[in-house]
Write a protein that holds these residues in place. Structure first.
Motif, PDB file in Angstrom:
ATOM      1  N   UNK A  88       0.945  -1.163  -0.164  1.00 60.00           N
ATOM      2  CA  UNK A  88       0.131  -0.025  -0.092  1.00 60.00           C
ATOM      3  C   UNK A  88       0.798   1.325  -0.186  1.00 60.00           C
ATOM      4  N   UNK A  89       2.060   1.212   0.333  1.00 56.92           N
ATOM      5  CA  UNK A  89       3.005   2.283   0.197  1.00 56.92           C
ATOM      6  C   UNK A  89       3.620   2.689  -1.175  1.00 56.92           C
ATOM      7  N   UNK A  90       3.382   2.127  -1.971  1.00 57.93           N
ATOM      8  CA  UNK A  90       3.961   2.035  -3.213  1.00 57.93           C
ATOM      9  C   UNK A  90       2.871   2.787  -4.195  1.00 57.93           C
ATOM     10  N   UNK A  91       3.403   3.516  -5.289  1.00 55.58           N
ATOM     11  CA  UNK A  91       2.459   4.221  -6.124  1.00 55.58           C
ATOM     12  C   UNK A  91       1.687   3.366  -6.901  1.00 55.58           C
ATOM     13  N   UNK A  92       2.048   2.074  -7.133  1.00 54.84           N
ATOM     14  CA  UNK A  92       1.318   0.970  -7.883  1.00 54.84           C
ATOM     15  C   UNK A  92      -0.257   0.991  -7.185  1.00 54.84           C
ATOM     16  N   UNK A  93      -0.109   1.097  -5.845  1.00 53.72           N
ATOM     17  CA  UNK A  93      -1.526   1.230  -5.077  1.00 53.72           C
ATOM     18  C   UNK A  93      -2.602   2.066  -5.603  1.00 53.72           C
ATOM     19  N   UNK A  94      -2.060   3.121  -6.197  1.00 51.93           N
ATOM     20  CA  UNK A  94      -3.091   4.212  -6.817  1.00 51.93           C
ATOM     21  C   UNK A  94      -3.668   3.643  -7.963  1.00 51.93           C
ATOM     22  N   UNK A  95      -2.816   2.778  -8.835  1.00 48.91           N
ATOM     23  CA  UNK A  95      -3.171   2.419  -9.994  1.00 48.91           C
ATOM     24  C   UNK A  95      -4.162   1.324 -10.099  1.00 48.91           C
TER      25      UNK A  95
END
Length: 398
Positions: free
Chosen positions: A204-211
């Motif tokens: 959840x801390x990565x930018x991939x969580x947004x995508x």
């Protein structure tokens, strides 16, 4: 005389044109959206802040970088820690636009809330941010999870809490001023909303969580934290949190579900509500009466009944009144038996209505509250049935 007048005019102009002595250029500041307080490993506290990367929040200038920078520092004074963040940041941190303060369950359980004095005194920190408890984890992790909505966790949490209160109930909307007031109030114990992380924290801390359509981690509203003697002693479920708001006359709108037949349910939308509480001594024991008047409409039904049939509206109203009178009573009695903490403010009501009786027991009010009698009356009026009086479902049972 003219020379003196000219001199005074020049002197006055100099005072008006001095400018701001403490101004800072936009390039020198970074706005803090959220703060988290945890127990430190080597010090009393660990303070974590979520500072915004303004360029990434602007759709025209975003380059795909992280929208926030989250860092934490340990120390024994929250005040000093807030001035140490240039260890990480190249700009001055501005706390005046802070949206959330997240306190770890560990800190709240221990009652180590003395840092709130700094937040109240600081003239640069407003009093309109949300205070929440991080349940089953560290408060700093709440700020580290990226969010699709507004990208920053703090910017997502603030409207999330506000909208939950407005649309359903569940968040007490506690400001720092109200929280401090209730910590010191005779006849009322404070409460705070709690949140928890659902999913994989690390992902959840990565930018991939947004995508992702379904994020790896998301922050959800969990329950209501009960305070007593300045520390958290337990939690109420989300439904009990709504019942709490109802007793406090803080419920704006909500949706109710009632079982109209075995296995079949109807949904009722509450649009207006008014709660009055009376409290008095009877035979040496407190007696509490909660009177709720509300109105609303049918949002949906599985009972296939046409509201045009004689007596149907009255049956719905009777069922709503009986169901939720019992549910609210159960919430109050559960708090009495399990926590002996008057979060409902019945003591505050008695202090206003029967001052002399309350003053005799104010030093042991929570004990008196725990043995008090409770009566809840819900008087619900069903105003309409949406835009249909009949269901498209075939009526199978008269």
């Amino acid at each position: 005389m003219k020379r003196i007048a000219v001199f005074l005019c020049i002197l006055n102009s100099l005072f008006l044109l001095t400018g701001c002595w403490d101004r800072k250029e936009l390039s020198e500041i970074k706005v803090v959206a959220g703060m988290a307080i945890d127990k430190g490993e080597n010090a009393k506290y660990k303070v974590t802040v979520e500072a915004l990367n303004a360029a990434e929040l602007n759709t025209q200038s975003a380059a795909g970088n992280s929208p926030t920078l989250v860092e934490g520092i340990e120390g024994d004074s929250v005040s000093e820690i807030t001035h140490l963040f240039n260890e990480y940041y190249s700009q001055f941190l501005i706390f005046s636009h802070m949206k959330v303060l997240v306190i770890s369950e560990e800190i709240a359980n221990a009652g180590r809330l003395d840092f709130i004095d700094f937040l109240e005194r600081n003239r640069e920190i407003r009093d309109d941010f949300n205070i929440i408890i991080a349940k089953d984890g560290r408060a700093e992790d709440i700020l580290k999870v990226t969010a699709q909505d507004r990208k920053a966790s703090s910017l997502k949490l603030s409207p999330q809490m506000d909208h939950l209160l407005e649309d359903w109930g569940g968040d007490p909307g506690m400001s720092i001023i109200n929280f401090i007031s209730e910590l010191n109030l005779e006849g009322k114990e404070p409460v705070l909303a709690t949140v928890r992380l659902k999913g994989d924290v690390e992902k959840g801390m990565s930018m991939e969580n947004i995508t992702k359509v379904t994020p790896d981690a998301i922050v959800v509203v969990d329950s209501l934290a009960i305070f007593k003697d300045g520390r958290v002693i337990g939690f109420l479920s989300l439904e009990d949190s709504r019942n709490y708001l109802w007793t406090r006359n803080d419920l704006k709108t909500t949706s109710l579900t009632i079982e109209c037949k075995k296995g079949d349910y109807s949904a009722i939308r509450v649009t207006e509500s008014q709660t009055e509480v009376t409290s008095k001594m009877k035979n040496g024991k407190p007696s509490f009466h909660v009177s709720i008047k509300a109105e609303g409409f049918i949002e949906g039904t599985q009972c296939y009944k046409s509201v045009e049939e004689l007596g149907t509206i009255a049956k719905y109203e009777k069922l709503i009144n009986e169901t939720f009178s019992k549910k609210i009573t159960d919430t109050i009695t559960n708090v009495q038996r399990q926590y002996q903490a008057d979060i409902f403010g019945f003591g505050e009501v008695m202090r206003r209505q029967e001052f002399n009786s309350f003053m005799k027991v104010k030093d042991k009010w929570n004990e008196e509250f725990a043995k008090g009698d409770v009566k809840v009356d819900v008087n619900f009026v069903l105003r309409r049935s949406g835009i249909r009086s009949k269901s498209f479902l075939t009526e199978t049972e008269k």
